[in-house]
Write an enzyme that holds these catalytic residues in place. Structure first.
Site, PDB file in Angstrom:
ATOM      1  N   GLU A  50      35.615  50.376   2.387  1.00 46.21           N
ATOM      2  CA  GLU A  50      35.551  48.990   1.901  1.00 46.21           C
ATOM      3  C   GLU A  50      36.787  48.161   2.244  1.00 46.21           C
ATOM      4  O   GLU A  50      36.674  46.959   2.495  1.00 46.21           O
ATOM      5  CB  GLU A  50      35.343  48.972   0.377  1.00 46.21           C
TER       6      GLU A  50
ATOM      7  N   ALA B 136      26.715  48.994   0.411  1.00 46.36           N
ATOM      8  CA  ALA B 136      26.128  47.779  -0.152  1.00 46.36           C
ATOM      9  C   ALA B 136      25.654  46.913   1.012  1.00 46.36           C
ATOM     10  O   ALA B 136      26.132  47.071   2.142  1.00 46.36           O
ATOM     11  CB  ALA B 136      27.171  47.041  -0.972  1.00 46.36           C
TER      12      ALA B 136
ATOM     13  N   GLY C 172      29.079  51.997  -0.873  1.00 43.56           N
ATOM     14  CA  GLY C 172      28.147  52.182  -1.980  1.00 43.56           C
ATOM     15  C   GLY C 172      27.258  53.405  -1.781  1.00 43.56           C
ATOM     16  O   GLY C 172      26.809  54.014  -2.755  1.00 43.56           O
TER      17      GLY C 172
ATOM     18  N   GLU D  29      29.157  56.176  -3.054  1.00 44.26           N
ATOM     19  CA  GLU D  29      29.266  56.012  -4.513  1.00 44.26           C
ATOM     20  C   GLU D  29      27.987  56.505  -5.203  1.00 44.26           C
ATOM     21  O   GLU D  29      28.055  57.126  -6.266  1.00 44.26           O
ATOM     22  CB  GLU D  29      29.559  54.544  -4.847  1.00 44.26           C
TER      23      GLU D  29
END
Ligand code: 3H9
Length: 655
Positions: A130, A68, A107, A110
């Site tokens: 994270e 992210a 992310g 992910e």
């Protein structure tokens, strides 16, 4: 191939029925709002266009997706949200593959986990780190990864923030293939034959069963390292939830937890640390300077510090020439270095081939002339000005004119050492922290005459050692020890004013330090600071406040843990409050007529933080430290300041 563009950062090309979608958002292809919107638009297109039979996602440059966009945290969220993009990929009617051409982190992984197939280059870095940012994965990582690799392995990776290689990812079942040469072609060939009706959707898998003892042990190992931080504990809980809860419920709980943690003080502090680390070692005006080539490293002195530096440089791939005063000492130095490598093998950090390779690059000799081959020579001898200046004068006549001379002094003035040489511009300070092969922090001391390319070389050298270099100007103790001295002084004032060492230590430990200052003094030994105080006694300003308690301890032979007694007593090695010390403290207070007052834990922390920040501000105004965040990193990486508080300068700003 026809080229398509879906947003500023998302483009695609159709080849043989496969839509190859490229994420191009330098520097690391982070999942910014534009990337998310572009991916959604690409999926819209692929859904409608009958010519698109399948999709391959890949990244431009060296990253697949670095995660992210951390810069967006703390700002109002912008649609489409990442979990929605990811849910759509997983449910997509046509096959979607990830062609992992570099880092697939957070992310980024992910996104890959939601794809139906995954291929990676051997150099790919794969992980869900994270928790290092004080958060948990927020787009399905805690629910999808255990469905692929089991709860225990997922806890190990997520709660431990462990980044793995492509080959380990293949073994674990995270990727379906590793491509040595033609990643994209392999990913395309793999997906071409896939039947859209039998796609493996990670979210639909059930979590493989595993013995509860294995899971508990992995969780305990990961949490031990997390030292009371929230995110790793939450990560363990969420991964375990995946085994007992339907996907939708698990995802909702993950999202709720992610948002709660993202908005926490701990996450704000860890984000500060993340960006502070990226800024560290950057020096204005040095961008265009080419560092000198360094391949052979000379190290004078192979004691505790020198052997640690040698191991660190061997790990960095350098050839090492260690120098000692005589053949016996050289042999001992070599044994010490080999012993450190053996330990790394025993603990699984190094394999035997790696050990042999390192030993093949090591020589330790009593012949200083060998240093004529070195590109840089680091001295790690006794911290005495005469010893060091004489050594540098000698080295000056041996090493090549373009070789660099580095001093590892902690407290001496490197400008004085440099001035004793014919070429002070080639002298730089490299202040390693002990044990030098373990500690990441390295203060790079920019001396008065240090040439820009010498500083640039020292920084490049530090990076290759895997260190976190922080540039410091010349001052007694550089950044770290100067702040630590202020911290020490204030802690001793507090003791004289009424707090007990154990109260101060307890307050700091509750704040997040692994050890309070008095336990640290005892561990390091009290005699070196005592000797320094005695040296300074003649020139000390008599009007300056001076606390004699540490002197009294040393006079009583209490030199710390190694003598079994210091600020504490250590019966059977266990730190214990000693009434004799309390008596000495009370006597010192009485002698000055101080009426002791009580300190709360909050007052203790606030007082010590203020002392650190005042000294930090002084370092900034004197130009010794370039930025407040550098000071934070020094205190976190060298002195145990809790990273979850962001360092003293950051923490003070938040109060
Ligand atoms: C996440 O994904 C949450 C999700 O689970 C849920 C969402 C809903 N964002 O390290 P470098 C910048 S959390 C923004 O020197 P390298 C960095 O600041 C994220 N910027 O490069 C620097 O900028 P500058 C989980 C980022 O080649 C530049 O890129 N992901 C981001 O040595 C170069 O960085 C992570 O925790 C980012 N995500 O290493 C991975 N990442 O040039 C974090 C980097 O202005 N990133 N920047 O100083 C890394 O570990 C490394 O950057 C990486 C590249 C290995 C990718």
């Amino acid at each position: 191939m026809s080229a398509l563009r879906f947003s500023d950062t998302i483009s695609a090309a159709l080849a043989d029925g496969i839509l190859v979608v490229t994420i191009d958002n330098a520097p690391v292809n982070a999942l910014s709002a534009d990337v998310r919107a572009g991916l959604m638009a690409a999926l819209d297109h692929a859904e409608k266009d009958g010519g698109v039979k399948s999709i391959v996602l890949t990244g431009a440059g060296n990253s697949f997706i670095g995660g992210a966009d951390i810069k967006e945290f703390g700002k109002p969220p912008v649609e489409p949200h990442l979990p929605d993009v990811i849910a759509r990929i997983e449910a997509f009617a046509k096959p979607v593959a990830a062609s992992i051409n570099g880092a697939a982190l957070g992310g980024g992984l992910e996104v890959a986990l939601a794809c139906h197939r995954r291929h990676a280059v051997p150099s790919a870095k794969i992980g869900l780190p994270e928790v290092k940012l004080g958060i948990v994965p927020g787009a399905g990582g805690t629910q999808r990864l255990p469905r692929l690799i089991g709860v225990s392995a997922a806890i190990d990776m997520i709660a431990g923030a462990r980044i793995i290689s492509a080959s380990e990812a293949l073994k674990l079942g995270i990727v379906d293939g590793v491509s040595e040469s033609a990643l994209l072609a392999d990913a395309m060939a793999d997906i071409k034959g896939l039947d859209a009706s039998s796609l493996r959707r990670t979210g639909a898998l059930s979590v493989p069963a595993a013995p509860i003892e294995t899971i508990e042990k992995t969780a305990a190992d990961a949490l031990r390292k997390a030292r009371g931080q929230n995110a790793p504990t939450e990560a363990v809980r969420l991964v375990c939830l995946a085994a007992t809860t339907p996907l939708a419920e698990g995802l909702a709980e993950e999202r709720r937890t992610f948002i709660m943690l993202r908005d926490s003080e701990e996450a704000a502090a860890l984000r500060h640390v993340f960006f502070a680390e990226r800024a560290a070692g950057k020096v204005d005006g040095l961008e265009a300077v080419t560092p000198r080539r360094i391949e052979t490293v000379g190290i004078v002195g192979t004691g505790l510090m020198g052997s640690g530096i040698a191991v660190s440089a061997l790990n960095g791939g350098y050839r090492i020439i260690g120098v000692e005063q005589n053949i016996e000492a050289a042999e001992k130095g070599r044994e010490r270095i080999a012993g450190l490598l053996d330990k790394a093998v025993q603990s699984g950090r190094l394999d035997t081939a790696g050990r042999e390779d390192r030993l093949g690059r090591l020589s330790v000799t009593a012949d200083m002339q060998q240093l004529a081959q070195a590109d840089i020579v680091i001295e790690a001898v006794f911290d005495d000005l005469t010893v060091k200046t004489e050594l540098f004068q000698r080295l000056d006549t041996i090493i090549r004119a373009d070789a660099i001379l580095a001093t590892n002094t902690s407290y001496l003035d490197p400008d004085v050492i440099a001035a004793a040489t014919a070429r002070p511009e080639r002298v730089v300070g490299l202040h390693f922290f002990s044990p030098a092969h373990i500690m990441r922090l390295l203060e790079v001391v920019d001396c008065k005459e240090t040439a820009p390319d010498v500083l640039a070389s020292a920084l490049a050298f530090a990076k290759r050692l895997g260190k976190l270099p922080i540039v410091s100007g010349v001052t007694e103790g550089f950044i770290g020890n100067r702040i630590f001295s202020a911290y020490r002084r204030e802690a001793e004032y507090m003791v004289e004013d009424g707090a007990l060492p154990q109260e101060i230590d307890a307050a700091l430990e509750a704040y997040g330090f692994p050890m309070g200052p008095f336990a640290v003094f005892d561990m390091a030994g009290l005699e070196i600071a005592w000797a320094r105080r005695k040296r300074q006694a003649a020139t000390r300003d008599p009007s300056e406040r001076y606390v004699v308690i540490a002197d009294r301890l040393c006079e009583a032979g209490r030199f710390g843990q190694k003598t079994g007694r210091g600020w504490y007593a250590y019966p059977e090695g266990k730190r214990t409050v000693d009434p004799e010390v309390t008596g000495m403290i009370e006597a010192a207070r009485a002698k000055k007529g101080i009426v002791p007052k009580r300190f709360t834990a909050e007052e203790i922390v606030a007082g010590l933080l203020k002392a650190m920040v005042d000294e930090g501000d002084a370092l900034l105004s004197e130009g010794i430290a370039a930025r407040a965040s550098d000071i934070d990193l020094v205190m976190i990486n060298g002195y145990g300041f809790p990273s979850s508080k962001g360092g003293p300068m950051f923490a003070a700003g938040r109060r």
